[in-house]
Enzyme design. Sequence first.
Site, PDB file in Angstrom:
ATOM      1  N   ASP A 238      -1.083  -6.010  -0.146  1.00  0.00           N
ATOM      2  CA  ASP A 238      -1.532  -5.394   1.111  1.00  0.00           C
ATOM      3  C   ASP A 238      -3.038  -5.196   1.110  1.00  0.00           C
ATOM      4  O   ASP A 238      -3.594  -4.659   0.136  1.00  0.00           O
ATOM      5  CB  ASP A 238      -0.887  -4.007   1.264  1.00  0.00           C
ATOM      6  CG  ASP A 238       0.383  -4.048   2.080  1.00  0.00           C
ATOM      7  OD1 ASP A 238       0.534  -4.948   2.936  1.00  0.00           O
ATOM      8  OD2 ASP A 238       1.244  -3.173   1.860  1.00  0.00           O
TER       9      ASP A 238
ATOM     10  N   LYS B 153      -1.377  -9.371   2.828  1.00  0.00           N
ATOM     11  CA  LYS B 153      -0.644  -8.929   4.028  1.00  0.00           C
ATOM     12  C   LYS B 153      -1.515  -7.958   4.811  1.00  0.00           C
ATOM     13  O   LYS B 153      -2.196  -7.116   4.206  1.00  0.00           O
ATOM     14  CB  LYS B 153       0.676  -8.260   3.633  1.00  0.00           C
ATOM     15  CG  LYS B 153       1.435  -7.677   4.836  1.00  0.00           C
ATOM     16  CD  LYS B 153       2.881  -7.365   4.523  1.00  0.00           C
ATOM     17  CE  LYS B 153       3.134  -6.034   3.858  1.00  0.00           C
ATOM     18  NZ  LYS B 153       2.668  -4.856   4.613  1.00  0.00           N
TER      19      LYS B 153
ATOM     20  N   GLU C  58       9.051  -4.287  10.557  1.00  0.00           N
ATOM     21  CA  GLU C  58       9.481  -2.992  10.015  1.00  0.00           C
ATOM     22  C   GLU C  58      10.044  -2.105  11.110  1.00  0.00           C
ATOM     23  O   GLU C  58       9.414  -1.878  12.164  1.00  0.00           O
ATOM     24  CB  GLU C  58       8.285  -2.292   9.323  1.00  0.00           C
ATOM     25  CG  GLU C  58       8.686  -0.952   8.719  1.00  0.00           C
ATOM     26  CD  GLU C  58       7.704  -0.405   7.691  1.00  0.00           C
ATOM     27  OE1 GLU C  58       6.731  -1.097   7.336  1.00  0.00           O
ATOM     28  OE2 GLU C  58       7.912   0.738   7.243  1.00  0.00           O
TER      29      GLU C  58
ATOM     30  N   GLU D  66      -1.572  -5.466   8.528  1.00  0.00           N
ATOM     31  CA  GLU D  66      -0.757  -4.853   9.582  1.00  0.00           C
ATOM     32  C   GLU D  66      -1.414  -5.059  10.950  1.00  0.00           C
ATOM     33  O   GLU D  66      -2.601  -4.751  11.110  1.00  0.00           O
ATOM     34  CB  GLU D  66      -0.612  -3.350   9.333  1.00  0.00           C
ATOM     35  CG  GLU D  66       0.214  -3.029   8.104  1.00  0.00           C
ATOM     36  CD  GLU D  66       0.406  -1.523   7.907  1.00  0.00           C
ATOM     37  OE1 GLU D  66       0.003  -0.730   8.794  1.00  0.00           O
ATOM     38  OE2 GLU D  66       0.950  -1.145   6.860  1.00  0.00           O
TER      39      GLU D  66
ATOM     40  N   ASP E 248       0.844  -1.202   0.000  1.00  0.00           N
ATOM     41  CA  ASP E 248       0.000   0.000   0.000  1.00  0.00           C
ATOM     42  C   ASP E 248       0.883   1.258   0.000  1.00  0.00           C
ATOM     43  O   ASP E 248       0.381   2.381  -0.055  1.00  0.00           O
ATOM     44  CB  ASP E 248      -1.008  -0.005   1.155  1.00  0.00           C
ATOM     45  CG  ASP E 248      -0.351  -0.075   2.513  1.00  0.00           C
ATOM     46  OD1 ASP E 248       0.892  -0.182   2.592  1.00  0.00           O
ATOM     47  OD2 ASP E 248      -1.093  -0.031   3.522  1.00  0.00           O
ATOM     48  N   SER E 249       2.218   1.051  -0.001  1.00  0.00           N
ATOM     49  CA  SER E 249       3.131   2.169  -0.247  1.00  0.00           C
ATOM     50  C   SER E 249       2.898   2.738  -1.647  1.00  0.00           C
ATOM     51  O   SER E 249       3.409   3.823  -1.963  1.00  0.00           O
ATOM     52  CB  SER E 249       4.595   1.730  -0.079  1.00  0.00           C
ATOM     53  OG  SER E 249       4.846   0.539  -0.811  1.00  0.00           O
TER      54      SER E 249
HETATM   55  O1  KIV Z   1       3.602  -1.114   1.664  1.00  0.00           O
HETATM   56  C1  KIV Z   1       4.780  -1.513   1.688  1.00  0.00           C
HETATM   57  O2  KIV Z   1       5.582  -1.219   0.791  1.00  0.00           O
HETATM   58  C2  KIV Z   1       5.202  -2.330   2.818  1.00  0.00           C
HETATM   59  C3  KIV Z   1       6.662  -2.665   2.916  1.00  0.00           C
HETATM   60  C4  KIV Z   1       7.419  -1.476   3.329  1.00  0.00           C
HETATM   61  C5  KIV Z   1       6.917  -3.830   3.778  1.00  0.00           C
HETATM   62  O3  KIV Z   1       4.416  -2.699   3.624  1.00  0.00           O
END
Ligand code: KIV
Length: 272
Positions: free
Chosen positions: A91, A121, A190, A123, A52-53
């Site tokens: 994510d 994934k 992280e 969090e 989600d980055s």
């Molecule tokens: O969203 C992302 O890029 C991440 C990584 C930094 C692990 O969660």
Amino acid sequence: MSVHTPDIKRVTTHTIQEMKNRGEKISCLTAYDYSMAGIVDAAGVELILVGDSASNVMAGHETTLPITIDQMIYHATSVVRAVKRALVVVDLPFGSYQGNSREALNSAIRIMKESGAHAVKLEGGLEIKDSIIRILSAGVPVMGHLGLTPQSIYKFGTYTVRAKQETEADKLIEDAKMLEDVGCFSVVLEKIPAKLTKKVSESISIPTVGIGAGPHADGQILVLHDLLGINKEFKPRFLRRYADLNGVMTDAISNYIKDVKGKSFPNEQESY
Ligand code: KIV
């Protein structure tokens, strides 16, 4: 959905577990689009995260909070189309799984069905245990994410190193054990102290994947655009830049502008 290519052995959650078991480090990177994902996959990383980055890197938002499930599916679908070998993890975005395990399951199913990705994934630890269990019950592999969890940025207020204090470190270890117990296949750690990463990686049998978490994780992940030096401003201590694509791209574009203005592009060979 990617087409199966019979001569390429796909990486699965079992492959990365076997890598941990034999002490081989796992290389992971983010990707958000078809062109980059194809390069990353062909170069040989084992795991590609559609993070989600994308909210920061692709859309220019300050945080990861605004990205939607439809936007994540768009990015994931583009990545899956390019990938022939790596395990593709996506994510679940902010607001699509917290506090309601039924909604979490629906979100995970949408991502798996519509993008063709291989895992999701999420969090968090104990707070989202019900959501994780429900997603796992549908046969969807889940990767956890502990330590700095950017979707909770407004709770913590900063992006500094997490779990430096004993109580927070103890909670993180408990959360990691819980993620293993319920059946997650891996966990991202992280921005936590290297010593804590070592402790967690030795206390659980599933692979840990670190970012800003030191050398003891079973694998490492970076945001692709950071590794390539596309964003000049982002320079955290944990980042190693392997290229200066910002410089390379700026030079290439400046040369193009010069050639257009100087009327040397296109030349005769470049014309019909
Ligand atoms: O969203 C992302 O890029 C991440 C990584 C930094 C692990 O969660």
